[in-house]
Design a protein around this motif. Structure first.
Motif: not given
Length: 734
Positions: A301-303, A324-325, A347-350
């Protein structure tokens, strides 16, 4: 003789072609056409590549045939050339030098990796964006004149000089005498810098957590096999991250969070991949994240969350892979979303949430696929223009509390999602979703729309339909094509201008519950008349204008039709209690669909006041219908009335309670009808009026109350009809 001449010509051509593969003497190339026509494998002299005018040479790919140069290679002053990949097959430059100078767009020289020896000089100067010398890593021997052998100067973006380590360390006595290295980027402006930066490479096994500046300063690894976490344990405990300049490989995630004094991430500019998640959160004064601009891949993920000073996300313009997200949360310094221009798939959520200062959404301009949800929540931009290439969202779309969002045209290419959730935006229409074909659920809360016509292309909605607090919503007929026989949940409440539920007539089974509440102008529940089963609860409450609830009487009369509790209260006069509804609907029932009456029994058992569809009266056999007395409850037909081929009817008296026919009224070939009866309440017919082939019909005085027919009037071949007294309709031709 002709054959000999032809063979001689072919032989001469072949010999010329063979010898043409070696260029004799020096060769200067100054425009792209010279590159594109290049066909040599060897040059017996110098090769000079120098554009004659700005942009005259843009790429060198056609030089791949070249394997050797018996002279110097000089690549000088080319403004558009970004790489030397065209030299990938070059392995030998004989007794010459290599000079690469003043190439303003050149960012890598990896194409020189086949060269192992240079017998003269190596000069790399004034290349503004060149960031590494990795393409020289196979050169172990450089035999030049003292003081001239190696020059690496004025390459301001050069941060990695490790490609010349084999040259610098080939002979220890050679290092301080011959190279001239200065005025480059960090860690590449002296021999000592390059050796120190490149030759100290340790690996840390496992996860590493650093909580103080002392721990950060002792960091001397180029690889961590697990996660790296930087999180101060006391306020101001970590201020400088420069020791991470050696880090090149990260086997896990990078977590930089809850730090009060870190201002930049410049030291991470050698990191190209994060093999886990990347999280930047709650870093109070972190403003510059450009040190992450070489990261191309994040395998998690990138947060980026609650960093008040970050003003730009352009550091992520090189990011091409996100496994990821992508979660952007409440970074109040962001006024636009200008990054991620090379990211095509998440591939995950935005999720983009809580950016009240963000006015522009221009980033993510090449994104075409989101693997899970798209959530745009609590931001202040007016459009989502950066998503113009978006074609697929595999789960849900949520647009919530974006009070200035008025334009969603970017969703025009989205054909299918799981759930559409829209709440508290500035949208007056849903035209951006007009391409939607399939959605499992729709939840609309506090929207400014008046109807759902923009969703008329929907063909499937099988999960939930929830409509809350939509102050201007008047009708929902636009989704009629999407409603089938089954749905899980139907909730419609707090819509003060909703007058009808038309659009859900196809429903037969609700697999959870139905709740219709607080819709002050809702007049009837006719659209629910085909529902025969609700597995959980039924609530009809606080609909003050509800006059007719006969659309649910079939559920109230059947004790097993509702699996849970039934709540009916505080509606209109005839709709506030189960008993009242049943009593009222004894003569006011609604039928959704078409009805065909074929026998006298069909007539005698008829119990409906309204038909939402067509009514056909046509006997199944001779004299099967003798009268229409059982139809006296019928007042409204939303479609057509067809009365045809009945041999025993003498009058239409049973239909004289009719006050509305929205379609056509056709009386055709009923040979025993002598008069119509008196349709005293019928003021208009919505389609044509056709009275034909009724051989015993003497008058049509029964239609004398008509004031309008909104179609053709056809009266013909009724042999005993001699007088038509319709003074109110004398302006209609017949």
């Amino acid at each position: 003789m002709k054959r000999v001449t032809l063979l001689y010509g072919l032989l001469l051509c072949c010999l010329q072609t063979a010898f043409a593969q070696v260029h004799p003497g020096n060769l200067t190339i100054d425009e792209q056409s010279d590159i594109d026509s290049f066909a040599y494998t060897s040059i017996d002299g110098d090769l000079i590549i120098q554009e004659k005018s700005a942009g005259a040479i843009v790429e060198l790919n056609e030089l791949l045939t070249l394997t050797s140069i018996n002279g110097n290679l000089r690549i000088i002053a080319n403004g558009a050339v970004s790489n030397l990949d065209g030299f990938s097959n070059l392995t030998d430059i004989g007794s010459g030098s290599i000079t690469i100078s003043n190439n303003s767009s050149l960012n890598n020289i990896n194409g020189l990796s086949g060269i192992t020896t240079i017998t003269e000089r190596l000069v790399i100067e004034d290349n503004n964006v060149l960031d590494n010398l990795d393409g020289l890593s196979n050169i172990a021997i450089l035999d030049g004149f003292e003081g001239f052998s190696l020059r690496v100067k004025r390459n301001p973006n050069l941060s990695n000089g490790c490609g010349i380590i084999p040259i610098l360390t080939y002979d220890p006595s050679y290092v301080p005498v011959y190279p001239s290295i200065n005025s480059n980027g960090t860690y590449t402006s002296s021999v000592e810098d390059i050796i120190a930066h490149c030759n100290t490479c340790n690996t840390y096994e496992g996860n590493l957590i650093l909580t103080s500046q002392t721990q950060v300063d002792t960091f001397n690894y180029c690889e961590i096999t697990g996660n790296l976490t930087i999180q101060e344990n006391v306020t101001g405990g970590i201020t400088d991250l420069s020791s991470f300049a050696t880090l090149k490989t990260l086997g896990g995630g990078l977590y930089i969070k809850s730090n009060t004094s870190i201002t930049n991430l410049d030291a991470f500019n050698n990191l190209k991949a994060v093999n886990g998640s990347l999280e930047l959160s709650k870093n109070a004064v972190l403003a510059n994240i450009d040190g992450l601009s070489n990261i191309e891949t994040i395998r998690g993920n990138l947060v980026i969350s609650i960093n008040k000073k970050i003003t730009s996300l352009s550091a992520f313009n090189t990011l091409t892979t996100l496994s990821g997200n992508l979660n952007l949360l409440a970074n109040e310094g962001l006024t636009d979303l200008d990054g991620f221009v090379n990211l095509k798939q998440i591939e995950g959520f935005l999720e983009i949430k809580g950016h009240r200062n963000m006015r522009s959404f221009t980033g993510l301009s090449n994104l075409n696929t989101i693997g899970k949800d798209l959530r745009i929540i609590g931001n202040d931009f007016s459009n989502l223009d950066g998503l113009i290439k978006l074609k697929e969202v595999k789960d849900n779309i949520e647009l919530t509390n974006n009070f200035k969002l008025s334009d969603i045209h970017v969703f025009a290419n989205i054909l299918s999602i799981k759930e559409l959730r829209i709440k508290n935006n500035n949208l007056s229409n849903f035209s951006g979703f007009s391409g939607l074909k399939d959605v499992r659920a729709i939840v609309l809360n506090n929207c400014d729309i008046t109807n759902l016509n923009d969703l008329s292309n929907l063909t499937s909605l099988a999960n939930r339909l929830v409509l809350y607090n939509n102050k201007n919503l008047e009708n929902i007929s636009g989704i009629s094509n999407a409603i089938g026989k089954n749905i899980i949940q139907l909730e419609i409440g707090g819509n003060p201008n909703l007058v009808s539920l038309s659009g859900v007539e196809n429903l037969e089974v609700i697999n959870s519950f139905v709740s219709i509440f607080n819709n002050q102008k809702l007049k009837d529940l006719d659209a629910l008349s085909n529902i025969n089963k609700i597995t959980k609860n039924l609530k009809i409450q606080d609909n003050s204008g509800l006059e007719n609830a006969c659309g649910i009487v079939q559920l109230l009369e059947n004790e097993t039709a509702v699996g849970g509790t039934t709540t009916i209260t505080t509606n209109g006069v005839n709709t506030s209690a189960v008993e009242t509804i049943i009593a009222f609907c004894d003569t006011n029932r609604v039928f959704n669909g078409n009805i065909t009456i074929r026998t006298q029994e069909d007539v005698d058992t008829f119990k409906y006041a309204k038909i939402i569809g067509n009514l056909t009266i046509q006997e199944s056999s001779a004299a099967a219908i003798r009268n229409l007395d059982g139809l006296t409850s019928l007042t409204n037909v939303s479609g057509d009335i067809l009365i045809k081929n009945n041999v025993a009817l003498s009058t239409l008296d049973g239909l004289t309670s009719l006050n509305t026919v929205e379609g056509e009224f056709v009386l055709d070939t009923n040979n025993t009808i002598t008069e119509l009866g008196y349709f005293r309440y019928l003021r208009s017919i919505g389609g044509k009026l056709s009275v034909i082939n009724n051989q015993s019909l003497k008058n049509i005085d029964g239609f004398s109350s008509l004031r309008g027919v909104y179609g053709n009037i056809i009266i013909r071949n009724n042999k005993k009809l001699t007088n038509i007294k319709w003074t109110k309709l004398n302006h209609f031709p017949f």
